[in-house]
Scaffold this motif. Sequence first.
Motif, PDB file in Angstrom:
ATOM      1  N   SER A  57      11.642 -14.826 -20.590  1.00  0.00           N
ATOM      2  CA  SER A  57      10.715 -14.403 -19.544  1.00  0.00           C
ATOM      3  C   SER A  57      11.003 -12.970 -19.089  1.00  0.00           C
ATOM      4  CB  SER A  57      10.822 -15.353 -18.342  1.00  0.00           C
ATOM      5  OG  SER A  57       9.951 -14.935 -17.331  1.00  0.00           O
ATOM      6  N   GLN A  58       9.972 -12.158 -19.087  1.00  0.00           N
ATOM      7  CA  GLN A  58      10.079 -10.775 -18.624  1.00  0.00           C
ATOM      8  C   GLN A  58       9.186 -10.627 -17.390  1.00  0.00           C
ATOM      9  OE1 GLN A  58      12.079  -8.477 -20.227  1.00  0.00           O
ATOM     10  NE2 GLN A  58      12.699 -10.186 -21.506  1.00  0.00           N
ATOM     11  N   ALA A  59       9.747 -10.161 -16.314  1.00  0.00           N
ATOM     12  CA  ALA A  59       8.977  -9.968 -15.087  1.00  0.00           C
ATOM     13  C   ALA A  59       8.831  -8.474 -14.823  1.00  0.00           C
ATOM     14  CB  ALA A  59       9.681 -10.636 -13.913  1.00  0.00           C
ATOM     15  N   THR A  60       7.733  -8.113 -14.204  1.00  0.00           N
ATOM     16  CA  THR A  60       7.546  -6.721 -13.795  1.00  0.00           C
ATOM     17  C   THR A  60       7.952  -6.616 -12.333  1.00  0.00           C
ATOM     18  OG1 THR A  60       5.238  -7.165 -13.243  1.00  0.00           O
ATOM     19  CG2 THR A  60       5.681  -6.300 -15.424  1.00  0.00           C
ATOM     20  N   THR A  61       8.868  -5.730 -12.049  1.00  0.00           N
ATOM     21  CA  THR A  61       9.361  -5.598 -10.679  1.00  0.00           C
ATOM     22  C   THR A  61       9.119  -4.207 -10.102  1.00  0.00           C
ATOM     23  OG1 THR A  61      11.559  -5.036 -11.492  1.00  0.00           O
ATOM     24  CG2 THR A  61      11.141  -7.359 -10.969  1.00  0.00           C
ATOM     25  N   GLY A  62       8.863  -3.258 -10.949  1.00  0.00           N
ATOM     26  CA  GLY A  62       8.629  -1.896 -10.486  1.00  0.00           C
ATOM     27  C   GLY A  62       7.156  -1.539 -10.551  1.00  0.00           C
TER      28      GLY A  62
ATOM     29  N   LYS B 123       6.271   3.444  11.397  1.00  0.00           N
ATOM     30  CA  LYS B 123       6.120   2.183  10.683  1.00  0.00           C
ATOM     31  C   LYS B 123       4.737   2.211  10.039  1.00  0.00           C
ATOM     32  CE  LYS B 123       8.651  -0.542  14.063  1.00  0.00           C
ATOM     33  NZ  LYS B 123       8.556  -1.640  15.051  1.00  0.00           N
ATOM     34  N   ILE B 124       4.612   1.591   8.873  1.00  0.00           N
ATOM     35  CA  ILE B 124       3.309   1.484   8.231  1.00  0.00           C
ATOM     36  C   ILE B 124       3.043   0.043   7.825  1.00  0.00           C
ATOM     37  CG2 ILE B 124       3.236   3.866   7.387  1.00  0.00           C
ATOM     38  CD1 ILE B 124       3.976   2.801   4.589  1.00  0.00           C
ATOM     39  N   ILE B 125       1.780  -0.242   7.589  1.00  0.00           N
ATOM     40  CA  ILE B 125       1.409  -1.541   7.041  1.00  0.00           C
ATOM     41  C   ILE B 125       0.637  -1.295   5.755  1.00  0.00           C
ATOM     42  CG2 ILE B 125      -0.679  -1.720   8.470  1.00  0.00           C
ATOM     43  CD1 ILE B 125      -0.017  -4.852   8.492  1.00  0.00           C
ATOM     44  N   LEU B 126       0.992  -2.041   4.735  1.00  0.00           N
ATOM     45  CA  LEU B 126       0.335  -2.002   3.435  1.00  0.00           C
ATOM     46  C   LEU B 126      -0.529  -3.252   3.371  1.00  0.00           C
ATOM     47  CD1 LEU B 126       3.533  -1.138   1.357  1.00  0.00           C
ATOM     48  CD2 LEU B 126       1.852   0.460   2.311  1.00  0.00           C
TER      49      LEU B 126
ATOM     50  N   GLY C  72       7.103  -2.609  -1.053  1.00  0.00           N
ATOM     51  CA  GLY C  72       5.983  -3.201  -0.325  1.00  0.00           C
ATOM     52  C   GLY C  72       4.710  -3.241  -1.159  1.00  0.00           C
ATOM     53  N   LEU C  73       4.427  -2.159  -1.865  1.00  0.00           N
ATOM     54  CA  LEU C  73       3.250  -2.129  -2.732  1.00  0.00           C
ATOM     55  C   LEU C  73       3.344  -3.209  -3.802  1.00  0.00           C
ATOM     56  CD1 LEU C  73       2.744   1.715  -3.284  1.00  0.00           C
ATOM     57  CD2 LEU C  73       1.373   0.197  -1.831  1.00  0.00           C
ATOM     58  N   ARG C  74       4.526  -3.348  -4.371  1.00  0.00           N
ATOM     59  CA  ARG C  74       4.717  -4.366  -5.409  1.00  0.00           C
ATOM     60  C   ARG C  74       4.427  -5.755  -4.846  1.00  0.00           C
ATOM     61  NH1 ARG C  74       4.544  -4.182 -10.817  1.00  0.00           N
ATOM     62  NH2 ARG C  74       3.522  -6.157 -10.635  1.00  0.00           N
ATOM     63  N   LYS C  75       4.869  -6.006  -3.616  1.00  0.00           N
ATOM     64  CA  LYS C  75       4.650  -7.328  -3.003  1.00  0.00           C
ATOM     65  C   LYS C  75       3.160  -7.582  -2.784  1.00  0.00           C
ATOM     66  CE  LYS C  75       6.067 -10.425   0.580  1.00  0.00           C
ATOM     67  NZ  LYS C  75       6.820 -10.712   1.748  1.00  0.00           N
TER      68      LYS C  75
ATOM     69  N   TYR D 265       0.632  -6.186  -4.470  1.00  0.00           N
ATOM     70  CA  TYR D 265       0.039  -6.399  -5.795  1.00  0.00           C
ATOM     71  C   TYR D 265       0.390  -7.773  -6.343  1.00  0.00           C
ATOM     72  CZ  TYR D 265      -1.587  -1.571  -6.443  1.00  0.00           C
ATOM     73  OH  TYR D 265      -2.242  -0.374  -6.343  1.00  0.00           O
ATOM     74  N   ASP D 266       1.628  -8.194  -6.182  1.00  0.00           N
ATOM     75  CA  ASP D 266       2.051  -9.498  -6.709  1.00  0.00           C
ATOM     76  C   ASP D 266       1.295 -10.647  -6.040  1.00  0.00           C
ATOM     77  OD1 ASP D 266       3.789  -8.341  -8.505  1.00  0.00           O
ATOM     78  OD2 ASP D 266       5.595  -8.757  -7.315  1.00  0.00           O
ATOM     79  N   SER D 267       0.876 -10.459  -4.781  1.00  0.00           N
ATOM     80  CA  SER D 267       0.153 -11.533  -4.092  1.00  0.00           C
ATOM     81  C   SER D 267      -1.192 -11.820  -4.758  1.00  0.00           C
ATOM     82  CB  SER D 267      -0.031 -11.203  -2.606  1.00  0.00           C
ATOM     83  OG  SER D 267      -0.966 -10.164  -2.385  1.00  0.00           O
ATOM     84  N   PHE D 268      -1.709 -10.872  -5.528  1.00  0.00           N
ATOM     85  CA  PHE D 268      -2.945 -11.090  -6.284  1.00  0.00           C
ATOM     86  C   PHE D 268      -2.759 -12.223  -7.286  1.00  0.00           C
ATOM     87  CE2 PHE D 268      -5.905 -10.295  -9.772  1.00  0.00           C
ATOM     88  CZ  PHE D 268      -7.097 -10.061  -9.094  1.00  0.00           C
ATOM     89  N   TYR D 269      -1.548 -12.380  -7.798  1.00  0.00           N
ATOM     90  CA  TYR D 269      -1.247 -13.367  -8.830  1.00  0.00           C
ATOM     91  C   TYR D 269      -0.629 -14.650  -8.267  1.00  0.00           C
ATOM     92  CZ  TYR D 269      -1.854  -9.142 -11.558  1.00  0.00           C
ATOM     93  OH  TYR D 269      -2.362  -7.991 -12.081  1.00  0.00           O
ATOM     94  N   SER D 270      -0.529 -14.753  -6.957  1.00  0.00           N
ATOM     95  CA  SER D 270       0.091 -15.936  -6.352  1.00  0.00           C
ATOM     96  C   SER D 270      -0.740 -17.185  -6.657  1.00  0.00           C
ATOM     97  CB  SER D 270       0.227 -15.766  -4.840  1.00  0.00           C
ATOM     98  OG  SER D 270      -1.061 -15.833  -4.231  1.00  0.00           O
ATOM     99  N   GLU D 271      -0.099 -18.316  -6.570  1.00  0.00           N
ATOM    100  CA  GLU D 271      -0.783 -19.583  -6.835  1.00  0.00           C
ATOM    101  C   GLU D 271      -1.977 -19.766  -5.904  1.00  0.00           C
ATOM    102  OE1 GLU D 271       0.306 -24.308  -6.547  1.00  0.00           O
ATOM    103  OE2 GLU D 271       1.885 -22.934  -7.219  1.00  0.00           O
ATOM    104  N   LYS D 272      -1.802 -19.440  -4.604  1.00  0.00           N
ATOM    105  CA  LYS D 272      -2.919 -19.647  -3.679  1.00  0.00           C
ATOM    106  C   LYS D 272      -4.070 -18.684  -3.952  1.00  0.00           C
ATOM    107  CE  LYS D 272      -0.949 -16.986   0.134  1.00  0.00           C
ATOM    108  NZ  LYS D 272      -0.465 -17.036   1.504  1.00  0.00           N
TER     109      LYS D 272
END
Length: 184
Positions: A54-59, A79-82, A115-118, A120-127
């Motif tokens: 398994s290869q994950a993208t983290t960057g 402080k910022i919000i993404l 933060g950006l990665r998180k 973007y990753d939420s696009f692929y979440s189960e929900k």
Amino acid sequence: MSSGGKARGLELLLADQDIGFKALPFDEIEHPYFDLIEKQREIATRVSLLSKQSQATTGLPHQFDNIINGLAKKYDGKKIILRSNSLREDGMHSFAGIYDSVVVENVTPEAIRAGLRKVYDSFYSEKAVKYRREYGIKEDKMGIIVQEFIEPDFAGVMYTSNPSFPKDLTIEFTKGRNKVVDSS
């Protein structure tokens, strides 16, 4: 004009300053950058199949470097919000609680990148996958909105459409920064 639903809404608020409050300006990482994320995930999937590991993208791809450095400079000391800004969000479908928003307390290029990665990753979440499948949403892309974060007195969400009660308007809120929307 922005293409994501959340950015379109913000643009309308910014255009009408006579509504009794001031909307915060925003920066936008537009949807074409999502294509780079998709390509990165596709390559990781192929490498996983070939290597049987398994290869994950983290960057993030290097094409984000100038954007991230510019944001770090612009928002230094704040402080910022993404915030997610998908093509289909806040339109016919709300996506409330489906995609992540991330508060970056200490703005550095590394913190913005994580933060950006998180988001973007939420696009692929189960929900998120389940939500898009449930509503027959076949094409969507993720953009990201960047805004200065102001500690809220109250946080919440307003649902302007309720399929069971079409004339119903629902507002859920809580004191402070606590999470109101959770569709898990």
